[in-house]
Design a protein around this motif. Sequence first.
Motif, PDB file in Angstrom:
ATOM      1  N   GLN A  89       9.114 -14.345  -4.578  1.00  0.00           N
ATOM      2  CA  GLN A  89       8.412 -14.087  -5.177  1.00  0.00           C
ATOM      3  C   GLN A  89       8.707 -13.777  -6.859  1.00  0.00           C
ATOM      4  O   GLN A  89       8.519 -15.031  -7.721  1.00  0.00           O
ATOM      5  CB  GLN A  89       6.981 -14.352  -4.568  1.00  0.00           C
ATOM      6  N   ASP A  93       9.599 -16.803  -9.579  1.00  0.00           N
ATOM      7  CA  ASP A  93       9.251 -17.768 -10.750  1.00  0.00           C
ATOM      8  C   ASP A  93       9.596 -17.110 -12.133  1.00  0.00           C
ATOM      9  O   ASP A  93       9.827 -17.954 -12.800  1.00  0.00           O
ATOM     10  CB  ASP A  93       6.935 -16.675 -10.837  1.00  0.00           C
ATOM     11  N   SER A 154       0.410 -22.173  -4.750  1.00  0.00           N
ATOM     12  CA  SER A 154      -0.211 -21.415  -5.664  1.00  0.00           C
ATOM     13  C   SER A 154      -1.015 -20.150  -5.149  1.00  0.00           C
ATOM     14  O   SER A 154      -1.716 -21.005  -4.658  1.00  0.00           O
ATOM     15  CB  SER A 154      -0.275 -21.552  -7.232  1.00  0.00           C
ATOM     16  N   VAL A 162       8.000 -25.084  -8.493  1.00  0.00           N
ATOM     17  CA  VAL A 162       9.159 -24.056  -8.784  1.00  0.00           C
ATOM     18  C   VAL A 162      10.484 -24.228 -10.257  1.00  0.00           C
ATOM     19  O   VAL A 162       9.573 -23.041 -10.573  1.00  0.00           O
ATOM     20  CB  VAL A 162       9.858 -23.410  -7.506  1.00  0.00           C
ATOM     21  N   GLY A 165       6.983 -25.050 -13.005  1.00  0.00           N
ATOM     22  CA  GLY A 165       5.963 -24.334 -13.337  1.00  0.00           C
ATOM     23  C   GLY A 165       4.549 -25.137 -13.467  1.00  0.00           C
ATOM     24  O   GLY A 165       3.218 -25.036 -13.175  1.00  0.00           O
TER      25      GLY A 165
END
Length: 203
Positions: A89, A93, A154, A162, A165
């Motif tokens: 994860q 990110d 989130s 993804v 953002g």
Amino acid sequence: MTKQVALRAFTQTDQAALERWASDTRASHYMARTQPSRKALLWQVIVVDGRDIGTIWIESCDHPAHASLGVLLGDTALMGQGIGRRAIQLALDQLAADHCLLAVTLNVRSTNMRAVKCYLGCGFRVCDRFVRTSATGSYEVLRMIKDLTVPSMSPLGRKRSVVTGCFRPIAAIDNGIGSMQQTQERLTSPPHASFNFVTVINI
């Protein structure tokens, strides 16, 4: 007890630790390689409670809008505790912050069920399977893919793209989630027969 998972940049001084992790976990028995073989878009050390315990990388591949993921946990005592999932994860990110890609892929041996379960939990799905032959014999490999254009939830309960953002309200979740889950369940049923990312996740 809650564990803190973080990532830091992999450096040349980590090479000895990488070799030790690969040896301690007999990684050659279930991994084709333990470090990037192409240009690394991201290469990090996985840190748990301040201790280096493995590595994760995302590298370029033949498809210009895709990248390939690799993960090595070097401490067998920490496997099965969600650390790999948290590290993935964090890496995704960071990837989204630095690169605009459509998907991330990976290869995993079909017999490595712990890893397969981890990847499924991270949103990957099986898209192909093939047989690979090595000096020790032949084995089946699952090719898995995660679509980075599909929004994810989130920790604050908002839907996040993804790639960008950006956040959207939960009410905007489309009606295709159920069919996506059904597809994943069908695919996972057994067949007949140097970046510096400092975000911390507690598990």
